[in-house]
Design an enzyme around this catalytic site. Structure first.
Site, PDB file in Angstrom:
ATOM      1  N   PHE A  92       0.782  -1.019  -0.053  1.00  0.00           N
ATOM      2  CA  PHE A  92      -0.025  -0.092   0.072  1.00  0.00           C
ATOM      3  C   PHE A  92       0.870   1.257   0.029  1.00  0.00           C
ATOM      4  O   PHE A  92       1.715   1.327   0.966  1.00  0.00           O
ATOM      5  CB  PHE A  92      -0.774   0.042   1.300  1.00  0.00           C
ATOM      6  CG  PHE A  92      -1.782   1.272   1.129  1.00  0.00           C
ATOM      7  CD1 PHE A  92      -3.001   1.353   0.190  1.00  0.00           C
ATOM      8  CD2 PHE A  92      -1.506   2.351   1.921  1.00  0.00           C
ATOM      9  CE1 PHE A  92      -3.754   2.303   0.216  1.00  0.00           C
ATOM     10  CE2 PHE A  92      -2.388   3.581   1.988  1.00  0.00           C
ATOM     11  CZ  PHE A  92      -3.590   3.433   1.073  1.00  0.00           C
ATOM     12  N   ASP A 110       9.435   2.506   0.873  1.00  0.00           N
ATOM     13  CA  ASP A 110       8.348   3.316   1.507  1.00  0.00           C
ATOM     14  C   ASP A 110       8.192   2.901   2.973  1.00  0.00           C
ATOM     15  O   ASP A 110       7.851   1.915   3.470  1.00  0.00           O
ATOM     16  CB  ASP A 110       7.096   2.789   0.709  1.00  0.00           C
ATOM     17  CG  ASP A 110       5.831   3.607   1.394  1.00  0.00           C
ATOM     18  OD1 ASP A 110       5.806   4.041   2.358  1.00  0.00           O
ATOM     19  OD2 ASP A 110       4.659   3.697   0.694  1.00  0.00           O
ATOM     20  N   LYS A 165       3.491  10.016   8.266  1.00  0.00           N
ATOM     21  CA  LYS A 165       3.173   9.685   9.613  1.00  0.00           C
ATOM     22  C   LYS A 165       3.773   9.875  10.862  1.00  0.00           C
ATOM     23  O   LYS A 165       3.574  11.138  11.187  1.00  0.00           O
ATOM     24  CB  LYS A 165       2.800   8.074   9.634  1.00  0.00           C
ATOM     25  CG  LYS A 165       1.944   7.694   8.747  1.00  0.00           C
ATOM     26  CD  LYS A 165       1.463   6.254   8.748  1.00  0.00           C
ATOM     27  CE  LYS A 165       0.557   5.840   7.741  1.00  0.00           C
ATOM     28  NZ  LYS A 165      -0.801   5.833   8.084  1.00  0.00           N
TER      29      LYS A 165
HETATM   30  N1  PLP Z   1       2.485   4.365   2.351  1.00  0.00           N
HETATM   31  C1  PLP Z   1       2.338   3.581   3.199  1.00  0.00           C
HETATM   32  C2  PLP Z   1       3.272   2.329   3.474  1.00  0.00           C
HETATM   33  C3  PLP Z   1       1.216   3.753   3.826  1.00  0.00           C
HETATM   34  O1  PLP Z   1       1.060   3.114   4.981  1.00  0.00           O
HETATM   35  C4  PLP Z   1       0.383   4.857   3.625  1.00  0.00           C
HETATM   36  C5  PLP Z   1      -0.636   5.074   4.314  1.00  0.00           C
HETATM   37  O2  PLP Z   1      -1.211   4.262   5.159  1.00  0.00           O
HETATM   38  C6  PLP Z   1       0.657   5.609   2.652  1.00  0.00           C
HETATM   39  C7  PLP Z   1       1.905   5.382   1.899  1.00  0.00           C
HETATM   40  C8  PLP Z   1      -0.093   7.033   2.354  1.00  0.00           C
HETATM   41  O3  PLP Z   1       0.096   8.042   3.177  1.00  0.00           O
HETATM   42  P1  PLP Z   1      -1.042   9.163   3.471  1.00  0.00           P
HETATM   43  O4  PLP Z   1      -2.320   8.401   3.714  1.00  0.00           O
HETATM   44  O5  PLP Z   1      -0.458   9.965   4.531  1.00  0.00           O
HETATM   45  O6  PLP Z   1      -0.939   9.793   2.114  1.00  0.00           O
END
Ligand code: PLP
Length: 395
Positions: free
Chosen positions: A128, A213, A242
């Site tokens: 994700f 990521d 986050k």
């Molecule tokens: N990447 C990862 C691994 C995530 O867990 C998330 C959100 O849960 C995102 C990207 C996207 O972040 P945002 O919701 O702040 O756009």
């Protein structure tokens, strides 16, 4: 009826205040927060240093623009560079924007070298990466792509864990490999050290960029500042968000070497990204996190949490099938439907947790959680399983 988009299956519960790992609703009912706004409130709620820093920043300049120098932003970037693999940082407002910046940086690196056709990225099933068009293409989850037209081209997916399968996808158009060292939303799956090292080696052999990521698993949550540290490797580019703002919307894309240098004026931008207020909060988070012993505390609490979850698995083998994760990004694969179990925990036991893929219950306490609070969470989970037992017996 709510005036909001119906994009969330929301609970009616609304919180009024928080303190450490506790949240309080409008009626004063106290909740144990093992959710942290989905891994955001790294220092818990109303941390004194965060409150003080926000109050101080509120009396100064909130926003200028990236066309001016922002001292708080320069300071935060320098601290990230000093404490990671990176040479340069671009600040965003969210995780998905950090991922977009990472994708653009990887592609632009090769374009700037004259390899204009080299723009494909190998990514992984179960990942994700956020909800923008680029991030849903990178994630590859059909249910997030459906209904939004032709996905952004240039992503190939394979299952994590199989290096030979990854290598088979590499061709002369491949520019990068993109991976979460611990998949969060997908089911709290930690990649093995061998697999992460293998990806680094594949990137080195084939001249590719390794893009991580660490939006969810980074910023201390794994028990190290960043999870890549466990494999003793370094990425070329990394998306972060986050925990970086401790609850203030902030994200960042970190890059090193030529990849960072290729992002010259005009290649990318953001009105809000890294504004003075956001970066003041980012610096406040680091004031606490970079104190000696912070990450060791997270690692220790992660081990305690894992131990408690293993005890639960032994006690309730009919409900707990697996214990997973890294540090305080922990998960248990359960048999009751996770959505119902999350609601049961919240409504009947006043504990907050989050579901993830593969019917995993995700436990994401603030990183300042104590051993006693972890034991309390374990007892609460046991009480919830016992309640299911009783209901099953009387049904
Ligand atoms: N990447 C990862 C691994 C995530 O867990 C998330 C959100 O849960 C995102 C990207 C996207 O972040 P945002 O919701 O702040 O756009």
């Amino acid at each position: 009826m709510s005036a909001l988009y119906g994009t969330y299956a929301r609970s009616d519960l609304a919180f009024e205040r928080g303190e450490g790992v506790r949240l309080f609703d409008q009626h004063g009912t106290r909740y144990l927060d093992f959710h942290s706004g989905i891994a955001v409130n790294a220092l818990g709620h109303a941390h004194p240093h965060m409150v003080e820093s926000l109050q101080a920043a509120a009396c100064k300049v909130w926003h200028t623009s990236n066309v001016f120098t922002i001292p708080e932003q320069e300071k935060l970037a320098q601290r990230l560079v000093d404490n990671t693999f990176a040479d340069a940082v671009f600040f965003t407002n969210s995780g998905t924007e950090a991922v977009e910046c990472a994708i653009k940086t990887a592609r632009h690196h090769y374009w700037a070298k004259g390899e204009t056709e080299r723009s494909d990225i190998i990514a992984f099933t179960g990942a994700f990466h956020g909800r923008t068009m680029g991030a849903i293409a990178a994630g590859g989850n059909p249910s997030y792509l459906e209904g939004f037209g032709t996905p952004l081209a240039g992503f190939k997916h394979t299952a994590p864990g199989d290096l030979a399968a990854v290598e088979a996808l590499i061709d002369d158009k491949t520019c990068a490999i993109l991976i979460e060292p611990v998949q969060g939303e997908g089911g709290v799956t930690a990649m093995s050290v061998e697999f992460m090292r293998g990806l680094r080696a594949l990137c080195d052999t084939h001249g590719l960029l390794l893009v991580l990521d660490e939006v969810q698993c980074g910023y201390g949550r794994s028990g190290r500042f960043f999870a890549y540290d466990y494999a003793e490797i370094e990425p070329d580019i990394m998306a972060v968000a986050k925990g970086i703002g401790g609850g203030f919307p902030l994200g960042a894309c970190l890059a090193k070497g030529e990849a960072a240098k290729s992002m010259v004026p005009g290649t990318h931008g953001s009105t809000y990204g890294g504004n003075p207020l956001a970066c003041a909060m980012g610096n406040a988070v680091l004031d606490v996190m970079l104190e000696p012993g912070f990450f060791a505390h997270v690692e220790e609490m992660g081990n305690k949490l894992a131990w408690h979850m293993q005890q639960l698995q032994q006690r309730f083998p009919q409900y707990v099938l697996d214990v997973r994760g890294k540090g305080l990004l922990a998960g248990i694969k359960i048999t009751p439907p996770v959505r119902d179990f999350v609601a049961r925990l919240r409504d009947d036991h006043h504990m907050l947790a989050q579901g993830a893929g593969e019917n995993v219950l995700r436990l994401l306490p603030p990183l300042i959680v104590t051993e006693a609070e972890i034991a309390e969470a374990a007892e609460t989970l046991a009480a919830a399983f016992e309640a299911i037992d009783r209901e099953t017996a009387t049904a």
